[in-house]
Motif scaffolding. Structure first.
Motif, PDB file in Angstrom:
ATOM      1  N   VAL A 218       0.932  -1.333   0.062  1.00 12.91           N
ATOM      2  CA  VAL A 218       0.015  -0.180   0.008  1.00 12.91           C
ATOM      3  C   VAL A 218       0.768   1.236   0.121  1.00 12.91           C
ATOM      4  CG1 VAL A 218      -1.607   1.067   1.242  1.00 12.91           C
ATOM      5  CG2 VAL A 218      -1.839  -1.236   1.045  1.00 12.91           C
ATOM      6  N   MET A 219       1.959   1.181   0.614  1.00 11.91           N
ATOM      7  CA  MET A 219       2.985   2.351   0.693  1.00 11.91           C
ATOM      8  C   MET A 219       3.511   2.663  -0.656  1.00 11.91           C
ATOM      9  SD  MET A 219       4.821   1.827   4.440  1.00 11.91           S
ATOM     10  CE  MET A 219       6.152   2.931   4.006  1.00 11.91           C
ATOM     11  N   ALA A 220       3.937   1.530  -1.406  1.00 12.95           N
ATOM     12  CA  ALA A 220       4.320   1.647  -2.781  1.00 12.95           C
ATOM     13  C   ALA A 220       3.211   2.341  -3.654  1.00 12.95           C
ATOM     14  CB  ALA A 220       4.726   0.166  -3.196  1.00 12.95           C
ATOM     15  N   GLU A 221       2.070   1.810  -3.430  1.00 10.79           N
ATOM     16  CA  GLU A 221       0.871   2.359  -4.311  1.00 10.79           C
ATOM     17  C   GLU A 221       0.712   3.693  -3.997  1.00 10.79           C
ATOM     18  OE1 GLU A 221      -2.727   0.082  -3.082  1.00 10.79           O
ATOM     19  OE2 GLU A 221      -1.744  -1.855  -4.104  1.00 10.79           O
ATOM     20  N   GLN A 222       0.821   4.309  -2.876  1.00  8.35           N
ATOM     21  CA  GLN A 222       0.921   5.566  -2.298  1.00  8.35           C
ATOM     22  C   GLN A 222       2.042   6.535  -2.673  1.00  8.35           C
ATOM     23  OE1 GLN A 222      -1.751   6.371   1.006  1.00  8.35           O
ATOM     24  NE2 GLN A 222      -3.296   4.881   0.401  1.00  8.35           N
ATOM     25  N   LYS A 223       3.156   5.834  -2.967  1.00  9.51           N
ATOM     26  CA  LYS A 223       4.477   6.455  -3.051  1.00  9.51           C
ATOM     27  C   LYS A 223       4.794   7.105  -1.763  1.00  9.51           C
ATOM     28  CE  LYS A 223       3.738   7.293  -8.294  1.00  9.51           C
ATOM     29  NZ  LYS A 223       2.691   6.504  -8.242  1.00  9.51           N
ATOM     30  N   LEU A 224       4.549   6.213  -0.846  1.00 10.74           N
ATOM     31  CA  LEU A 224       5.231   6.574   0.491  1.00 10.74           C
ATOM     32  C   LEU A 224       6.615   6.109   0.567  1.00 10.74           C
ATOM     33  CD1 LEU A 224       2.151   6.458   2.884  1.00 10.74           C
ATOM     34  CD2 LEU A 224       3.045   8.570   1.854  1.00 10.74           C
ATOM     35  N   ASP A 225       7.748   6.945   1.106  1.00 14.84           N
ATOM     36  CA  ASP A 225       8.981   6.637   1.132  1.00 14.84           C
ATOM     37  C   ASP A 225       8.902   6.047   2.924  1.00 14.84           C
ATOM     38  OD1 ASP A 225      10.458   7.320  -1.060  1.00 14.84           O
ATOM     39  OD2 ASP A 225       9.693   9.224  -0.627  1.00 14.84           O
ATOM     40  N   ALA A 226       8.142   6.565   3.636  1.00 17.84           N
ATOM     41  CA  ALA A 226       8.035   6.044   5.183  1.00 17.84           C
ATOM     42  C   ALA A 226       6.621   6.342   5.360  1.00 17.84           C
ATOM     43  CB  ALA A 226       8.989   6.925   5.733  1.00 17.84           C
TER      44      ALA A 226
ATOM     45  N   VAL B 154       8.154   3.461   9.862  1.00 10.76           N
ATOM     46  CA  VAL B 154       8.207   2.453   8.917  1.00 10.76           C
ATOM     47  C   VAL B 154       8.725   2.835   7.442  1.00 10.76           C
ATOM     48  CG1 VAL B 154       7.129   0.394   8.045  1.00 10.76           C
ATOM     49  CG2 VAL B 154       6.368   1.032  10.270  1.00 10.76           C
ATOM     50  N   LYS B 155       9.863   2.564   7.063  1.00 14.44           N
ATOM     51  CA  LYS B 155      10.390   2.828   5.768  1.00 14.44           C
ATOM     52  C   LYS B 155       9.570   1.860   4.676  1.00 14.44           C
ATOM     53  CE  LYS B 155      14.356   4.323   5.127  1.00 14.44           C
ATOM     54  NZ  LYS B 155      15.955   4.701   5.291  1.00 14.44           N
TER      55      LYS B 155
ATOM     56  N   ASP C  94      17.918   9.050   6.860  1.00  4.91           N
ATOM     57  CA  ASP C  94      17.713   9.410   5.011  1.00  4.91           C
ATOM     58  C   ASP C  94      16.576   9.791   4.541  1.00  4.91           C
ATOM     59  OD1 ASP C  94      19.249  10.315   2.965  1.00  4.91           O
ATOM     60  OD2 ASP C  94      19.238   8.153   2.135  1.00  4.91           O
ATOM     61  N   LEU C  95      15.656  10.590   5.420  1.00  6.92           N
ATOM     62  CA  LEU C  95      14.354  10.858   4.928  1.00  6.92           C
ATOM     63  C   LEU C  95      14.011  12.257   4.594  1.00  6.92           C
ATOM     64  CD1 LEU C  95      12.228   8.342   7.167  1.00  6.92           C
ATOM     65  CD2 LEU C  95      12.572   8.210   4.788  1.00  6.92           C
ATOM     66  N   LEU C  96      15.038  12.893   4.600  1.00  7.20           N
ATOM     67  CA  LEU C  96      14.798  14.264   4.435  1.00  7.20           C
ATOM     68  C   LEU C  96      14.435  14.588   2.898  1.00  7.20           C
ATOM     69  CD1 LEU C  96      15.369  17.333   5.185  1.00  7.20           C
ATOM     70  CD2 LEU C  96      17.751  17.060   4.391  1.00  7.20           C
ATOM     71  N   GLY C  97      13.318  15.483   2.802  1.00  4.74           N
ATOM     72  CA  GLY C  97      12.943  15.685   1.343  1.00  4.74           C
ATOM     73  C   GLY C  97      12.012  14.670   0.795  1.00  4.74           C
ATOM     74  N   LYS C  98      11.723  13.429   1.570  1.00  2.00           N
ATOM     75  CA  LYS C  98      10.923  12.381   1.057  1.00  2.00           C
ATOM     76  C   LYS C  98       9.585  12.613   1.362  1.00  2.00           C
ATOM     77  CE  LYS C  98      14.793   9.998   0.104  1.00  2.00           C
ATOM     78  NZ  LYS C  98      15.317   9.546  -1.092  1.00  2.00           N
ATOM     79  N   ARG C  99       8.837  11.725   0.905  1.00  6.57           N
ATOM     80  CA  ARG C  99       7.350  11.697   0.985  1.00  6.57           C
ATOM     81  C   ARG C  99       6.859  10.956   2.132  1.00  6.57           C
ATOM     82  NH1 ARG C  99       2.334  12.517  -1.911  1.00  6.57           N
ATOM     83  NH2 ARG C  99       0.745  10.891  -1.662  1.00  6.57           N
ATOM     84  N   ILE C 100       6.419  11.469   3.371  1.00  4.26           N
ATOM     85  CA  ILE C 100       6.156  10.765   4.435  1.00  4.26           C
ATOM     86  C   ILE C 100       4.761  10.870   4.807  1.00  4.26           C
ATOM     87  CG2 ILE C 100       6.925  10.694   6.960  1.00  4.26           C
ATOM     88  CD1 ILE C 100       9.531  12.222   6.068  1.00  4.26           C
TER      89      ILE C 100
END
Length: 383
Positions: free
Chosen positions: A20-28, A56-57, A106-112
């Motif tokens: 589901v995280m992949a479907e919603q393009k979540l990095d964490a 959770v990453k 290493d989640l700076l700038g990521k989609r969370i």
């Protein structure tokens, strides 16, 4: 470790979340709901009343940030390997500590994604979190993401739900041995909760509801006990609980003689519950189930005496409520699917005459008709 599920089950849950995280393009995703943490890792605590977060990453790795009081709790009850402690101190801001942890991951700038819709994240802590993450990355509301995964129960979860229902049945048996004119509500309540503990069960996520006389019309717990009178009404709403899995039930029990109004309301409640049972199939939505209930209430001229919801999902829940989503209310488009555990309650509170009547139990949905998990009959109980 005091884990209640096999490693393969937790791995399957993690994989479902990662999909589901992949479907919603979540990095964490930042999990604050205790139910989510328990479902994903087994972590069992009431420490969520303070700031804690399970990160959770997208690769499935997990880091728990919590207080020192929950360090050993997490080690003993969960499969989490990486635990970080934020220190209690004057002017502590654990949200700032969390930001540093996310930077280290290493989640700076990521989609969370963030679980905002939970008792595990107070409004005050939510504001602090938003202040810290405002310029950190792309922050999105991921509330309900894990909840939707938890709705469909695995075979192991269904087994726990069945055990919970057995304990709920035993609680009613214990209550019925005591209910009569002169019985004390406190003794009835103690017997019900004691039966669940004696059977290996747990505390419920909210207090059992008990009220007699005019308090029988209440749908919430309140402090203060009374003794039953010769012709009385006693409303009980309780849940068998096993490994935090709930199976709720509801009854209004009468002492002495049933009044004409009690009989009228019971007939309506039973007819409505049977209509709900018939609708509780994969051909229906949660809104359709509510409509089945409301049509019966309307036919009995009871619309103003009913509630605006008639049940909800059940599962592993923590304080302050055993209610889970989705809920049976008007227009809810969520579809009934097999392997849901759903509590349906018919609640009729006639304030004009001071008459209460309730009837409810928990069901397991299937590809066809829903299966009641309770062995208790639906007959009106008069003691």
């Amino acid at each position: 470790m005091a884990l209640h599920f096999e490693p393969e089950e937790f791995a399957a849950r993690r994989d479902r979340l990662m999909m589901v995280m992949a479907e919603q393009k979540l990095d964490a995703i930042l999990l604050f709901a205790q139910e989510s943490m328990y479902w994903l890792t087994g972590y069992d605590t009431f420490g969520f009343c303070f700031f804690q977060c399970l990160v959770v990453k997208s690769d499935g790795s997990q880091v728990l940030m919590t207080r020192s009081a929950d360090l050993r709790q997490a080690r003993q009850t969960s499969n989490i390997d990486n635990i970080v402690i934020w220190a209690d101190r004057d002017n502590a801001n654990p949200a700032a500590d969390l930001r540093e942890l996310l930077n280290d991951l290493d989640l700076l700038g990521k989609r969370i994604g963030v679980e905002y819709q939970t008792h595990g994240l107070t409004a005050a802590n939510g504001r602090k979190l938003d202040e810290q993450l405002a310029a950190f990355g792309q922050i999105v509301d991921a509330s309900g993401l894990v909840d939707r995964l938890r709705v469909l129960k695995s075979p192991a979860e269904i087994a726990y739900s069945r055990k919970a229902a057995e304990l709920g049945d035993e609680a009613l048996d214990a209550a019925l041995k005591l209910i009569k004119a002169g019985a004390d509500e406190g003794a009835i309540l103690a017997a019900m909760q004691g039966a669940i503990f004696a059977g290996g069960g747990d505390y419920p996520a909210n207090e059992f509801i008990i009220g007699s006389g005019e308090d029988a019309l209440l749908c919430r717990y309140k402090a203060g006990r009374r003794k039953l009178t010769k012709n009385d009404q006693l409303t009980l709403e309780w849940a068998g609980v096993y490994r935090h899995y709930h199976a709720a039930m509801m009854r209004t029990v009468l002492t002495g003689k049933a009044s004409k109004r009690h009989l009228e309301l019971y007939d309506a409640a039973r007819e409505a519950l049977e209509a709900v049972e018939e609708a509780m199939t994969p051909a229906s939505t949660f809104g359709d189930v509510f409509d089945a209930h409301s049509r019966v209430m309307e036919a009995h001229d009871l619309t103003r005496h009913r509630l605006n919801a008639c049940g909800y999902s059940q599962g592993a829940r923590f304080t302050p409520s055993w209610m889970d989503m989705p809920m049976f209310y008007a227009g809810n488009p969520e579809r009934i699917q097999p392997d849901m555990t759903l509590f349906a309650h018919m609640i009729i509170m006639d304030s004009d005459s001071g008459t209460a009547m309730t009837l409810g139990r928990t069901y397991l949905t299937t590809n066809g008709a829903a299966e009641p998990l309770s062995r208790q009959p639906l007959d009106l109980i008069v003691k």
